[in-house]
Scaffold this motif. Structure first.
Motif: not given
Length: 189
Positions: A93-97, A105-114
């Motif tokens: 949601a926030t990287s879409s900005q 890619l945003g979903l995967i990155a967020g999944l890995l970080v959190s």
């Protein structure tokens, strides 16, 4: 500046590893009441009143569940699926900005970080606190996690570069601590 939004996304998804709903609620409220976050479709649904209400209730439930030693363990098991998902959502949601960041890619990155933050918390930090204090450190640890999640969420939006540096330092400290702890336990055997 677009590059700062990626730091925001990383900070918020890391925060979701501690509490799934605090960063989502933070994003929803800031998108609803300020110009600090402008969510694009379909992420702008986060700022609707009914989503804000549900997130507020879920935040309270997670905070309360995390306060009790037996319940917090069950909560961490359940949250093993929810926290990475929340991190994926808030990151996307926030990287879409940023611009042309692929939502996958945003979903995967967020999944890995959190998911990584949650794993360190649930598998290393919280068991060590409970073992060292006989469960008495559970409430202070829980309060510390909730405060950290809230502060990281807010600072990730307001001053994302500083939060990125802090997250890297905290992660390095946790990894060094866990490595030393593992090394000491092997030496003790």
């Amino acid at each position: 500046m677009d590059i700062f939004n990626i730091f925001t996304a990383f900070g918020l998804s890391a925060s979701a590893g501690l509490n799934a709903y605090i960063p989502l609620l933070t994003v929803a409220l800031l998108a609803r009441f300020t110009n600090l976050i402008n969510l694009q479709e379909p992420w702008n649904l986060l700022s609707s009143w009914w989503v804000i209400g549900v997130l507020a209730v879920l935040t309270i439930v997670e905070i309360l569940a995390d306060m009790f030693p037996g319940v917090n363990h069950v909560n961490d098991i359940i949250q093993s699926f929810i926290r990475p998902t929340a991190g994926a959502i808030v990151f996307a949601a926030t990287s879409s900005q940023v611009g042309d960041v692929d939502p996958v890619l945003g979903l995967i990155a967020g999944l890995l970080v959190s998911g990584g933050v949650h794993a360190v918390k649930a598998l290393a930090v919280r068991p060590a606190v409970n073992a060292a204090t006989g469960g008495l450190g559970n409430i202070p640890a829980s309060i510390g996690e909730q405060v950290t999640s809230t502060v990281v969420s807010v600072l990730s939006v307001i001053i994302p570069v500083i939060i990125a540096i802090i997250l890297v330092l905290v992660l390095a400290i946790i990894l060094i601590w866990a490595s030393n702890r593992k090394k000491r336990s092997r030496e003790a055997e």
